[in-house]
Design a protein around this motif. Structure first.
Motif, short mmCIF file in Angstrom:
data_model
loop_
_atom_site.label_atom_id
_atom_site.label_comp_id
_atom_site.label_asym_id
_atom_site.label_seq_id
_atom_site.Cartn_x
_atom_site.Cartn_y
_atom_site.Cartn_z
N LEU A 28 53.72 39.74 35.99
CA LEU A 28 53.75 41.12 36.45
C LEU A 28 55.17 41.69 36.43
O LEU A 28 55.38 42.87 36.14
N TYR A 29 56.16 40.85 36.71
CA TYR A 29 57.55 41.29 36.60
C TYR A 29 57.86 41.70 35.17
O TYR A 29 58.46 42.76 34.92
N GLU A 30 57.45 40.87 34.20
CA GLU A 30 57.72 41.18 32.80
C GLU A 30 57.02 42.46 32.37
O GLU A 30 57.59 43.27 31.63
N LYS A 31 55.81 42.67 32.82
CA LYS A 31 55.08 43.89 32.47
C LYS A 31 55.77 45.12 33.06
O LYS A 31 55.91 46.15 32.39
N GLN A 32 56.18 45.03 34.32
CA GLN A 32 56.87 46.15 34.95
C GLN A 32 58.20 46.43 34.27
O GLN A 32 58.58 47.59 34.07
N LYS A 33 58.91 45.38 33.91
CA LYS A 33 60.20 45.53 33.25
C LYS A 33 60.04 46.27 31.92
O LYS A 33 60.83 47.16 31.58
N LYS A 34 58.98 45.93 31.20
CA LYS A 34 58.74 46.57 29.91
C LYS A 34 58.36 48.03 30.06
O LYS A 34 58.58 48.84 29.15
N HIS A 214 51.47 48.01 40.41
CA HIS A 214 51.69 47.82 41.85
C HIS A 214 50.38 47.40 42.52
O HIS A 214 50.38 46.57 43.44
N LEU A 215 49.31 47.98 42.05
CA LEU A 215 47.98 47.60 42.55
C LEU A 215 47.74 46.11 42.28
O LEU A 215 47.26 45.37 43.15
N GLN A 216 48.10 45.66 41.09
CA GLN A 216 47.93 44.24 40.76
C GLN A 216 48.82 43.35 41.63
O GLN A 216 48.40 42.27 42.04
N GLU A 220 46.89 40.48 43.77
CA GLU A 220 47.23 39.07 43.57
C GLU A 220 47.80 38.47 44.85
O GLU A 220 47.49 37.32 45.19
N SER A 221 48.62 39.22 45.56
CA SER A 221 49.19 38.71 46.82
C SER A 221 48.09 38.41 47.83
O SER A 221 48.10 37.35 48.49
N ILE A 222 47.16 39.32 47.95
CA ILE A 222 46.06 39.12 48.90
C ILE A 222 45.22 37.92 48.53
O ILE A 222 44.89 37.07 49.38
N LEU A 223 44.86 37.81 47.26
CA LEU A 223 44.03 36.68 46.82
C LEU A 223 44.75 35.35 47.00
O LEU A 223 44.13 34.34 47.38
N ILE A 224 46.05 35.33 46.74
CA ILE A 224 46.83 34.10 46.94
C ILE A 224 46.89 33.74 48.42
O ILE A 224 46.70 32.58 48.80
N ARG A 285 37.98 48.83 43.75
CA ARG A 285 38.93 48.15 44.64
C ARG A 285 38.22 47.04 45.43
O ARG A 285 38.76 45.95 45.60
N LEU A 286 37.02 47.32 45.93
CA LEU A 286 36.28 46.32 46.69
C LEU A 286 35.98 45.10 45.81
O LEU A 286 36.18 43.96 46.24
N GLU A 287 35.53 45.34 44.60
CA GLU A 287 35.17 44.24 43.71
C GLU A 287 36.39 43.43 43.30
O GLU A 287 36.32 42.21 43.16
N GLU A 288 37.52 44.11 43.12
CA GLU A 288 38.76 43.40 42.76
C GLU A 288 39.19 42.44 43.86
O GLU A 288 39.87 41.44 43.59
#
Length: 327
Positions: A28-34, A214-216, A220-224, A285-288
């Motif tokens: 996600l860092y690499e995607k945001q950087k790009k 940012h949503l991702q 990901e933080s919540i799921l982790i 959002r709920l399903e994610e």
């Protein structure tokens, strides 16, 4: 055992590993950087005639959207800095979220430039989220919960502390950025569908790309956190509360668009279409997050946003950000 949310010394976790504990955050860092872009690349001044041609209703909707983002992007920055960012233990996670923080600065800069370009009333714009009672309720939903962390002493080593931090991430990255912001994006894209404000909306398209990342970050933080702390999911009432706060956010947003649109069609869209769109977003959002859908709406009811989903959110990594802003 290492966990994503923890108390750490500033000397902890100061080495980047080739095999990171959370590879998703490196990705996600690499995607945001790009995707980094700068508002000066946009020729917003070219939209001045379009802005003057808007009807009073259209201009009110546009101005309110700009004013809402002017303060809300700064609010997101405060939430990140004051609540869960200091609790992140992993260097790649910090890199991903600090890039999000940087891009919130870019968004603030962009909407500030829009405000200045069209000579909007600065004080009025920054007061939008305070003066409109429903927008204020939306903001209070975020602020009142997260300020419990800002003003309190949350211990991330305790189960309650982790629950509070998870809720802060949910409110910031999912409810505010993934529902409230997505709702307001529709107002801008409706303008584009009418052939107006092309350059401003190009900037909003770039903001949307950022917000999808940012949503991702949040998801990901919540799921982790749930994977690392399964005892959280054993608290059935807490899990229900999480689902309920998402639906509360949706209800507030539906209340706002009903108040704003009434029985009128503005920018070619009606309250009914926006209500269905918000329910569609909420189901996503709920399903994610692993919940079942609430409204069972499987297709985006706003056709012009279906095109945005395909063109921007799937294919944008194939080109550089400057290609998107080369107008």
């Amino acid at each position: 055992m290492k966990k994503l949310i923890a108390k750490t010394s500033v000397r902890d976790n100061i080495e980047l590993s080739e095999t990171p504990s959370y590879p998703i955050f490196r990705e996600l860092y690499e995607k945001q950087k790009k995707a980094i872009w700068f508002p000066e690349e946009l020729n917003i001044q070219q939209d001045a005639l379009d802005y003057e041609s808007l009807t009073a209703e259209e201009k009110d909707l546009f101005d309110t959207a700009v004013g809402y983002f002017c303060s809300s992007e700064l609010l997101v920055q405060n939430v990140l800095v004051n609540s869960f960012f200091p609790m992140l233990s992993d260097p790649h996670a910090k890199m991903s979220f600090s890039t999000q923080l940087f891009m919130e600065n870019i968004h603030s800069d962009f909407f500030e430039i829009v405000l200045q370009t069209f000579n909007m009333d600065r004080e009025k714009m920054y007061r939008v989220a305070f003066d409109d009672p429903i927008l204020k309720k939306k903001q209070n939903l975020i602020v009142e919960e997260i300020d419990k962390i800002s003003y309190g002493k949350i211990d991330p080593e305790t189960l309650q502390g982790k629950k509070d931090i998870l809720r802060a991430i949910l409110l910031n990255n999912i409810v505010m950025e993934g529902i409230f912001f997505y709702s307001t994006f529709a107002h801008f894209f409706a303008l584009k569908d009418m052939g107006k404000m092309k350059n401003v909306v190009s900037g909003v398209e770039l903001v949307l790309i950022d917000e999808s990342l940012h949503l991702q970050n949040g998801i990901e933080s919540i799921l982790i956190m749930l994977d690392e702390n399964p005892e959280i999911t054993e608290d059935a009432q807490y899990v229900q509360d999480i689902r309920d706060v998402i639906l509360e956010g949706t209800a507030l947003e539906i209340e706002y668009v009903k108040h704003k649109f009434g029985d009128r069609t503005i920018l070619g869209i009606s309250y009914g279409e926006l209500e269905r769109y918000l329910k569609y977003i909420t189901d996503r959002r709920l399903e994610e997050l692993g919940f079942s859908a609430e409204f069972n709406i499987t297709e985006n009811p706003l056709r012009f946003l279906q095109k945005e989903d395909v063109k921007k959110l799937i294919n944008f990594f194939e080109v550089s950000s400057t290609e998107y802003t080369n107008y």
